[in-house]
Design an enzyme around this catalytic site. Sequence first.
Site, PDB file in Angstrom:
ATOM      1  N   LYS A  26      60.083   7.051  -2.258  1.00 32.45           N
ATOM      2  CA  LYS A  26      60.002   5.644  -2.928  1.00 32.45           C
ATOM      3  C   LYS A  26      58.637   5.620  -3.995  1.00 32.45           C
ATOM      4  O   LYS A  26      58.796   5.177  -5.037  1.00 32.45           O
ATOM      5  CB  LYS A  26      59.817   4.493  -1.641  1.00 32.45           C
ATOM      6  CG  LYS A  26      59.990   3.211  -2.161  1.00 32.45           C
ATOM      7  CD  LYS A  26      59.607   2.110  -1.321  1.00 32.45           C
ATOM      8  CE  LYS A  26      60.574   2.047  -0.118  1.00 32.45           C
ATOM      9  NZ  LYS A  26      61.885   1.502  -0.697  1.00 32.45           N
ATOM     10  N   ARG A  96      55.774  -1.384   2.055  1.00 30.38           N
ATOM     11  CA  ARG A  96      56.996  -0.771   2.620  1.00 30.38           C
ATOM     12  C   ARG A  96      56.707   0.812   2.915  1.00 30.38           C
ATOM     13  O   ARG A  96      55.831   1.485   2.321  1.00 30.38           O
ATOM     14  CB  ARG A  96      58.056  -0.763   1.651  1.00 30.38           C
ATOM     15  CG  ARG A  96      58.213  -2.122   1.150  1.00 30.38           C
ATOM     16  CD  ARG A  96      59.360  -2.103  -0.307  1.00 30.38           C
ATOM     17  NE  ARG A  96      59.661  -3.124  -0.968  1.00 30.38           N
ATOM     18  CZ  ARG A  96      60.721  -3.754  -0.562  1.00 30.38           C
ATOM     19  NH1 ARG A  96      61.871  -3.653   0.152  1.00 30.38           N
ATOM     20  NH2 ARG A  96      61.011  -5.144  -1.433  1.00 30.38           N
ATOM     21  N   GLY A 105      66.084   2.188   6.927  1.00 32.36           N
ATOM     22  CA  GLY A 105      65.955   1.357   7.942  1.00 32.36           C
ATOM     23  C   GLY A 105      65.216   1.933   9.309  1.00 32.36           C
ATOM     24  O   GLY A 105      64.969   1.114  10.224  1.00 32.36           O
ATOM     25  N   MET A 107      61.993   2.759   9.148  1.00 35.00           N
ATOM     26  CA  MET A 107      60.592   2.367   9.457  1.00 35.00           C
ATOM     27  C   MET A 107      60.530   0.887   8.795  1.00 35.00           C
ATOM     28  O   MET A 107      61.279   0.393   8.365  1.00 35.00           O
ATOM     29  CB  MET A 107      59.529   3.353   8.620  1.00 35.00           C
ATOM     30  CG  MET A 107      59.674   4.841   9.262  1.00 35.00           C
ATOM     31  SD  MET A 107      58.508   5.765   8.635  1.00 35.00           S
ATOM     32  CE  MET A 107      59.675   6.075   7.040  1.00 35.00           C
ATOM     33  N   ARG A 352      66.712   5.948  -5.787  1.00 37.42           N
ATOM     34  CA  ARG A 352      66.680   7.159  -5.194  1.00 37.42           C
ATOM     35  C   ARG A 352      68.069   7.918  -5.236  1.00 37.42           C
ATOM     36  O   ARG A 352      68.951   7.097  -5.519  1.00 37.42           O
ATOM     37  CB  ARG A 352      66.472   6.809  -3.487  1.00 37.42           C
ATOM     38  CG  ARG A 352      67.253   5.884  -3.021  1.00 37.42           C
ATOM     39  CD  ARG A 352      66.832   5.742  -1.648  1.00 37.42           C
ATOM     40  NE  ARG A 352      67.663   4.603  -0.865  1.00 37.42           N
ATOM     41  CZ  ARG A 352      67.446   4.011   0.257  1.00 37.42           C
ATOM     42  NH1 ARG A 352      66.274   4.289   0.846  1.00 37.42           N
ATOM     43  NH2 ARG A 352      68.345   2.916   0.620  1.00 37.42           N
ATOM     44  N   HIS A 468      79.211  30.805  23.756  1.00 38.22           N
ATOM     45  CA  HIS A 468      80.476  31.110  23.431  1.00 38.22           C
ATOM     46  C   HIS A 468      81.471  29.952  22.954  1.00 38.22           C
ATOM     47  O   HIS A 468      82.229  30.117  22.151  1.00 38.22           O
ATOM     48  CB  HIS A 468      81.122  31.652  24.856  1.00 38.22           C
ATOM     49  CG  HIS A 468      82.514  31.913  25.119  1.00 38.22           C
ATOM     50  ND1 HIS A 468      83.271  30.946  25.294  1.00 38.22           N
ATOM     51  CD2 HIS A 468      83.089  32.915  24.613  1.00 38.22           C
ATOM     52  CE1 HIS A 468      84.617  31.493  25.071  1.00 38.22           C
ATOM     53  NE2 HIS A 468      84.473  32.846  24.813  1.00 38.22           N
ATOM     54  N   ARG A 630      86.480  45.756  14.735  1.00 41.00           N
ATOM     55  CA  ARG A 630      85.322  46.168  15.621  1.00 41.00           C
ATOM     56  C   ARG A 630      86.161  46.576  17.002  1.00 41.00           C
ATOM     57  O   ARG A 630      86.958  46.019  17.721  1.00 41.00           O
ATOM     58  CB  ARG A 630      84.399  45.075  16.074  1.00 41.00           C
ATOM     59  CG  ARG A 630      83.356  45.452  17.019  1.00 41.00           C
ATOM     60  CD  ARG A 630      82.316  44.253  17.397  1.00 41.00           C
ATOM     61  NE  ARG A 630      82.989  43.340  18.186  1.00 41.00           N
ATOM     62  CZ  ARG A 630      82.268  42.045  18.377  1.00 41.00           C
ATOM     63  NH1 ARG A 630      81.319  41.746  17.743  1.00 41.00           N
ATOM     64  NH2 ARG A 630      82.926  41.099  19.255  1.00 41.00           N
ATOM     65  N   GLU A 758      72.790  45.844  15.224  1.00 40.21           N
ATOM     66  CA  GLU A 758      72.339  44.752  16.094  1.00 40.21           C
ATOM     67  C   GLU A 758      71.521  44.954  17.127  1.00 40.21           C
ATOM     68  O   GLU A 758      70.923  44.172  17.956  1.00 40.21           O
ATOM     69  CB  GLU A 758      73.752  44.253  16.613  1.00 40.21           C
ATOM     70  CG  GLU A 758      74.461  45.298  17.633  1.00 40.21           C
ATOM     71  CD  GLU A 758      75.871  44.565  17.824  1.00 40.21           C
ATOM     72  OE1 GLU A 758      76.146  43.371  17.955  1.00 40.21           O
ATOM     73  OE2 GLU A 758      76.854  45.542  17.956  1.00 40.21           O
ATOM     74  N   SER A 777      77.439  46.715   9.084  1.00 41.61           N
ATOM     75  CA  SER A 777      77.612  45.473   9.019  1.00 41.61           C
ATOM     76  C   SER A 777      76.665  44.849  10.170  1.00 41.61           C
ATOM     77  O   SER A 777      76.440  45.288  11.172  1.00 41.61           O
ATOM     78  CB  SER A 777      79.061  45.156   9.800  1.00 41.61           C
ATOM     79  OG  SER A 777      79.254  43.714  10.092  1.00 41.61           O
ATOM     80  N   GLY A 779      75.354  42.693  13.073  1.00 36.46           N
ATOM     81  CA  GLY A 779      75.724  41.613  13.954  1.00 36.46           C
ATOM     82  C   GLY A 779      74.415  40.713  14.380  1.00 36.46           C
ATOM     83  O   GLY A 779      73.666  40.915  15.371  1.00 36.46           O
ATOM     84  N   ASN A 781      73.843  37.906  15.759  1.00 40.15           N
ATOM     85  CA  ASN A 781      73.719  37.292  17.036  1.00 40.15           C
ATOM     86  C   ASN A 781      72.859  37.797  18.031  1.00 40.15           C
ATOM     87  O   ASN A 781      71.830  37.317  18.462  1.00 40.15           O
ATOM     88  CB  ASN A 781      75.091  36.762  17.516  1.00 40.15           C
ATOM     89  CG  ASN A 781      75.959  35.838  16.704  1.00 40.15           C
ATOM     90  OD1 ASN A 781      75.541  35.375  15.660  1.00 40.15           O
ATOM     91  ND2 ASN A 781      77.388  35.646  16.839  1.00 40.15           N
ATOM     92  N   CYS A 844      77.939  39.805   9.842  1.00 41.34           N
ATOM     93  CA  CYS A 844      79.025  39.143  10.437  1.00 41.34           C
ATOM     94  C   CYS A 844      79.018  38.137  11.727  1.00 41.34           C
ATOM     95  O   CYS A 844      79.907  37.877  12.415  1.00 41.34           O
ATOM     96  CB  CYS A 844      80.202  40.286  11.162  1.00 41.34           C
ATOM     97  SG  CYS A 844      79.468  41.508  12.199  1.00 41.34           S
ATOM     98  N   TYR A 864      78.120  41.148   1.226  1.00 42.51           N
ATOM     99  CA  TYR A 864      79.332  40.324   1.493  1.00 42.51           C
ATOM    100  C   TYR A 864      78.636  39.594   2.809  1.00 42.51           C
ATOM    101  O   TYR A 864      77.620  40.307   3.569  1.00 42.51           O
ATOM    102  CB  TYR A 864      80.662  40.948   1.888  1.00 42.51           C
ATOM    103  CG  TYR A 864      80.554  41.668   3.216  1.00 42.51           C
ATOM    104  CD1 TYR A 864      80.807  41.100   4.514  1.00 42.51           C
ATOM    105  CD2 TYR A 864      80.486  43.096   2.973  1.00 42.51           C
ATOM    106  CE1 TYR A 864      80.909  41.685   5.476  1.00 42.51           C
ATOM    107  CE2 TYR A 864      80.546  43.877   4.189  1.00 42.51           C
ATOM    108  CZ  TYR A 864      80.753  43.263   5.479  1.00 42.51           C
ATOM    109  OH  TYR A 864      80.636  44.064   6.716  1.00 42.51           O
TER     110      TYR A 864
END
Length: 909
Positions: A26, A96, A105, A107, A352, A468, A630, A758, A777, A779, A781, A844, A864
């Site tokens: 603001k 303000r 809304g 604060m 804004r 999962h 895989r 991985e 590739s 992995g 995770n 991946c 990729y």
Amino acid sequence: MAKWVYDFGDGKADGRADMKNLLGGKGANLAEMASIGLPVPPGFTLTTEVCTHFYQNDCQYPKELEQQVEKALNLVESRTGRKFGDSTNPLLVSVRSGARASMPGMMDTVLNLGLNDTTVEALAKKSGDRRFAFDSYRRFVQMYSDVVLGIEINHFEKHLERAKEKRGVKQDCELLPEDLEKLVKSYKAVVQLELGEEFPEDPKAQLWGAVGAVFNSWMNQRAKTYRSLHDIPEWWGTAVNVQAMVFGNMGNDCATGVAFTRDPSTGKNEFYGEFLVNAQGEDVVAGIRTPQELTIRARQSHGSDLPSLEEVMPNIFRELLSVRSQLETHYKDMQDIEFTIQQGKLYMLQTRNGKRTAPAALQIAVDMANEGLITKSQALLSLKPDLIDQLLHPTLDPKAKKEIIAKGLPASPGAAGGKVVFSADEAVRRCKDGEKVILVRIETSPDDIHGLHAAEGVLTTRGGMTSHAAVVARGMGRPCVAGAGSITVDYAAAKLTVGSVTVTEGQILTIDGSKGEVMVGEVPTVPPQLSGSFGTIMQWADEVRDMKVRANAETPADARQAKEFGAEGIGLVRTEHMFFEGQRIVAMRQMILATDEADRRQALDKLLVMQREDITELFRIMDGNPVTVRLLDPPLHEFIPHTEAEMALVAKAAGVPLDRVRRRAAELQEANPMLGHRGCRLAITYPEICEMQARAIFEAAAEVGRSSKKLPVAEVMVPLVATVEELKLLKGVIEKTADAVKKEQGITFTYKIGTMIELPRAALQAGRLAEMAEFFSFGTNDWTQTTYGLSRDDAGSFLPEYKAKGIVEHDPFVSLDPDGVGELITMAVQRGRSTRPEMKMGICGEHGGDPASIEVCEKIGLDYVSCSLFRVPVARLAAAQSALKTKGEPTKQSSTKKTKPRVQNFGPW
């Protein structure tokens, strides 16, 4: 001396629009509007650094602040010709909040500050309108008492309603001056009664009270909740804006309103907004009176009898149209503005970037580019990639009422409602009967895959964004709320409990996977709608991005959908997902329960036929685009149930004694299965599994190669490799199988053998692994788990605390950690390409669909990303944005082969 206060007004300003971090959104935009000559009431901004100091120093202000505020207030007085607290010509101000990110809304605000028993008389005399003066005064006493003094607003509303009843009117604006004078006295009596002290009369005490209240509101519960939902850090703090009041409630030549420079729902280039004559800003949003439309067109389309601003004040309307054009041209985005008209003069109180729906965001970006207001690249960069996600899933009807009983993590977007079930089998049974269900589990496992597929949506009480349930739900396009820890599930009683609410099986729940909300009953949804602007944005994105986008998919239906979404291949086929249904799981369990290799091969022959059929179909659908398959990754115990009843069913289906199932289940149990007998370790122990899968891939490639114009691109990926010797051994098995299939089929086909990186050790050995592997590739995770030493299913119990305390900025399972995992990827890329320069590399894991992670991948130089199919359009846009940020706006697209992006380091190792 530190500068804590920034002035604006009279065509000048200390600040600029790009100073949002310091001045808040603001304050920065008020400064910018003043600088470009718009009619902005003068004022000043206390910076976000004051807020930080306030909370770091036991709610004390910097010692220089009072002097700087006094100086700034004097400048406002000179610019307005009025004096704060003066008994003849008083200056009134608004106070303000204004954080760097819009928090509408959340604060607090105080208007008409500076009024007391003396200044109200001066205001009445100066304005010639006693009613206006006391209307402003009663508003101020009520608002200040609520915001600063902490007195609940209903204490005042009761007196207001009584005054209207006594006068026999329905609207506040119909009260007479004497009614308002009495109301002020009543309000002050409430303060005396509630606090035991009088309402403050000193304007400067009022000012510092309001400033403190705004800073304190940064830590109120609704602001905390909003920050948590929108990932806004607590340490940002808020600025405070003090601004000379202008009045929309001085008579019928006054008004107040809000407007959007384009329709925020549809994106159409139409002026959109509402206003009220003889009112203040809070009246428009409070719903006390029916607001009026800005334009004649809007009034007619909504069937309103109330005249529009275009009709009531045509000259002001034309001036507002000019401001609309000036703001869009200046900010190059749709603006949300607030304005006040005081005695025929227009004042701008705020601008804004306007919030908008996902369809509107795309439409506005495309239209502004076509209008020449912005370039195509700017249009792409103006969009949040996650908005695309909203276009692909049903969403809750924004007009519908909802009763939220719990919140979890927004694990998979979209909204769904249905009857609650607590088991996958029950989900399937009810689905076959035509019922819509929500599957509720403490946590899901691969055994639940059929229930996940049957359900409209999934709710779990444990697990995080990469649990999962979350991963599978995203892949299937099912809404999912994960980790709703306030919910207790009782499987035996078939019920869930949260607080005083109990929901039993068969009752209806609605979940919003985009917000993580759980609601009782059915909340209406609206279907996704893809407009022409979606296709245009995707086309523009594809023109500028470097990285390819593939999908993680196992079923033909998923592969077709992924291709429709623009996937350029499959980056991860999780072959284990093909074994969980019908006769497949029976054959898989027969293989696991086999006592020798001969029995295993007999079961594997059954699986070969099924796997070959699936992969053949994937090759056909991808039509010459790469398909990365895989090899079996999870530990075998995931395919064997653990309750006595379920084991009895397995024994019967597999035709083996129950004791053998019990014994095998016990043998397969591991203390830490994530780091146990899985991935390439399974293939080394049981090479016949690797042979079967390789044969399925190559026989599928041979079959498709015979009948298709485009030869299939088969990529065989070996998971969880830690040593060169593992990859060397399994590459030999795969190549031997390929040679055998070529000889048997009398046809040649091409294929590549690569590995899934991985583990940290694999990154260290990437140079040597590249001697064997033709692609990597990543992995991410499991790599995040092994780098941090975190379980992704358990980290949700304490990671929120880590984020709150600033230990981590983001959940590393949601957004790739650039300094740890990103650095290991960089190392693997450098070492791998030092051995094999043109080596193809991508990710991946679930990070492949996360925009922040995609930007890291672009900087590293990956070829990729691969993600769940409903994230493919998101990834296409994010990849384009990452390319633009890395390289700058492109010139005419080159038809020559792209050069590999430079690998960037994230720090020393």
